[in-house]
Scaffold this motif. Structure first.
Motif, PDB file in Angstrom:
ATOM      1  N   ASN A 139      22.695  47.512 -38.084  1.00 59.29           N
ATOM      2  CA  ASN A 139      22.271  46.126 -37.927  1.00 59.29           C
ATOM      3  C   ASN A 139      23.302  45.503 -36.643  1.00 59.29           C
ATOM      4  O   ASN A 139      24.531  45.416 -37.026  1.00 59.29           O
TER       5      ASN A 139
ATOM      6  N   TRP B 177       9.225  40.322 -46.900  1.00 63.69           N
ATOM      7  CA  TRP B 177      10.440  40.221 -46.283  1.00 63.69           C
ATOM      8  C   TRP B 177      11.203  39.109 -46.330  1.00 63.69           C
ATOM      9  O   TRP B 177      10.616  38.017 -46.303  1.00 63.69           O
ATOM     10  N   SER B 178      12.480  39.043 -45.910  1.00 58.59           N
ATOM     11  CA  SER B 178      13.160  37.712 -45.657  1.00 58.59           C
ATOM     12  C   SER B 178      14.550  38.218 -44.782  1.00 58.59           C
ATOM     13  O   SER B 178      14.806  39.174 -44.819  1.00 58.59           O
ATOM     14  N   LEU B 179      14.938  37.105 -44.128  1.00 55.81           N
ATOM     15  CA  LEU B 179      16.219  37.375 -43.487  1.00 55.81           C
ATOM     16  C   LEU B 179      16.969  35.866 -43.280  1.00 55.81           C
ATOM     17  O   LEU B 179      16.308  34.745 -43.438  1.00 55.81           O
TER      18      LEU B 179
ATOM     19  N   ILE C 283      12.628  45.629 -46.884  1.00 59.57           N
ATOM     20  CA  ILE C 283      11.334  45.202 -46.726  1.00 59.57           C
ATOM     21  C   ILE C 283      10.502  45.882 -47.647  1.00 59.57           C
ATOM     22  O   ILE C 283      10.335  47.180 -47.643  1.00 59.57           O
TER      23      ILE C 283
ATOM     24  N   TYR D   4      16.150  51.110 -39.603  1.00 60.00           N
ATOM     25  CA  TYR D   4      15.868  51.030 -41.203  1.00 60.00           C
ATOM     26  C   TYR D   4      15.615  52.536 -41.663  1.00 60.00           C
ATOM     27  O   TYR D   4      15.076  53.396 -40.696  1.00 60.00           O
TER      28      TYR D   4
ATOM     29  N   PRO E 194      19.126  40.739 -42.469  1.00 58.17           N
ATOM     30  CA  PRO E 194      17.876  40.855 -43.110  1.00 58.17           C
ATOM     31  C   PRO E 194      17.935  41.828 -44.369  1.00 58.17           C
ATOM     32  O   PRO E 194      18.650  42.416 -44.660  1.00 58.17           O
ATOM     33  N   THR E 195      16.949  41.429 -45.314  1.00 63.87           N
ATOM     34  CA  THR E 195      16.802  42.349 -46.679  1.00 63.87           C
ATOM     35  C   THR E 195      15.888  43.463 -46.454  1.00 63.87           C
ATOM     36  O   THR E 195      15.189  43.601 -45.388  1.00 63.87           O
TER      37      THR E 195
ATOM     38  N   SER F 132      20.030  33.853 -40.959  1.00 64.84           N
ATOM     39  CA  SER F 132      20.719  33.876 -39.661  1.00 64.84           C
ATOM     40  C   SER F 132      21.784  32.783 -39.640  1.00 64.84           C
ATOM     41  O   SER F 132      21.478  31.746 -40.081  1.00 64.84           O
TER      42      SER F 132
END
Length: 297
Positions: free
Chosen positions: A277, A57-59, A288, A252, A285-286, A61
């Motif tokens: 969100n 996962w990634s995000l 997961i 999600y 966030p992307t 900010s």
């Protein structure tokens, strides 16, 4: 020699009649053919489950070209759960993580290793019948443990975002309900976390994680699962300074496919797609990606 062979031949039928310990698969022992992920299984005394789950996962900010921060993580959870009695499941989860953080200046830092482990006990308070239950109600209690070590670069600690854990004791309490109806099964659960202060006097905000899921299993070997996973989190705090980044609510949609290539083995593949969100701090966030393998011994 022929006398020995004759004696063994005479004893053979008696040996076959001697009682032996019965061996059965997990489905036979609990009377439930539903394919389950870790933490959603029916209990029976002596049930032992091993599992591994991999997530990527990634995000991002902050504001692009102002204070943007990109975080990426690959995580593998190794879990073991054991039921000493039919109404209790004990579990331990050890996360192995690789994390990297890049800020707006393109400076990058990262670490890898053991994160904060988690121990829990699930108490089954209600089941409508002992064998092949249709309704289960359970309570989960436990805590995250400060098992992650401080990650450093050139002898200096990395930022909190690059650390693999908060290094704090985070107790949790949860409640779940599971129903089975033929080819269908349903689960509803909610778990609340109340973190304590950890590394660098940081305290994560209290949070509640929830799941509503339905599973359709037309075959003993495969099933389709659809869940809505939500998280509500309060503001974090470091040395008395409040930080609202990451606080708020997110949800999600999580489609999964489960299949059993051999008896007592379940493979789960899925993705968690953010559809709601309301996290503060412009957190983006992307999806997961996740894969899991569960084995009953």
């Amino acid at each position: 020699m022929w006398k020995i062979r004759l004696a063994l031949a005479a004893l053979a039928p008696l040996l076959l009649l001697m009682p032996r310990e019965a061996l059965a698969c997990a489905t036979c022992a609990c009377g439930d053919p539903t394919l389950t992920s870790m933490g959603t299984e029916q209990p029976f005394a002596g049930r032992l489950r091993l599992a591994t789950q991999v997530r990527a996962w990634s995000l991002a900010s902050g504001q692009p070209r102002v204070d943007n921060l990109d975080l990426r993580e690959l995580r593998m959870d190794l879990s073991v759960a054991y039921a000493p009695v039919p109404w209790l499941f004990l579990s331990v989860t050890a996360p192995l993580q690789a994390r990297s953080v890049q800020d707006v200046s393109l400076a990058r830092e990262g670490g890898w290793g053991l994160g904060d482990m988690e121990v829990g006990a699930r108490f089954f308070l209600f089941r409508d019948r002992e064998f092949s239950a249709n309704h289960l109600v359970s309570v989960l209690v436990g805590s995250r443990l400060p098992t992650s070590v401080t990650q450093t670069a050139r002898g200096l600690p990395l930022s909190l975002d690059a650390q693999l854990g908060t290094g704090s004791w985070d107790p949790f309490l949860g409640l779940s309900y599971t129903a089975y109806a033929g080819d269908w099964s349903f689960i509803a659960s909610a778990t609340g976390y109340l973190p304590t202060r950890g590394r660098e006097d940081f305290r994560a905000g209290p949070s509640v994680l929830s799941t509503l899921a339905a599973q359709f299993q037309p075959s003993p070997t495969w099933a389709l699962r659809l869940a809505v996973d939500g998280r509500v989190e309060g503001e974090s705090n470091q040395a008395g300074v409040r930080d609202e980044v990451g606080s708020g609510a997110i949800a999600y949609v999580s489609p999964d496919v489960l299949f059993s290539p051999v008896t007592d083995v379940v493979v789960q593949l899925g993705v968690r797609v953010p559809v709601f969100n309301q996290l503060r701090g412009n957190v983006r966030p992307t999806p997961i990606l996740q894969a899991a393998l569960v084995h009953d011994l």
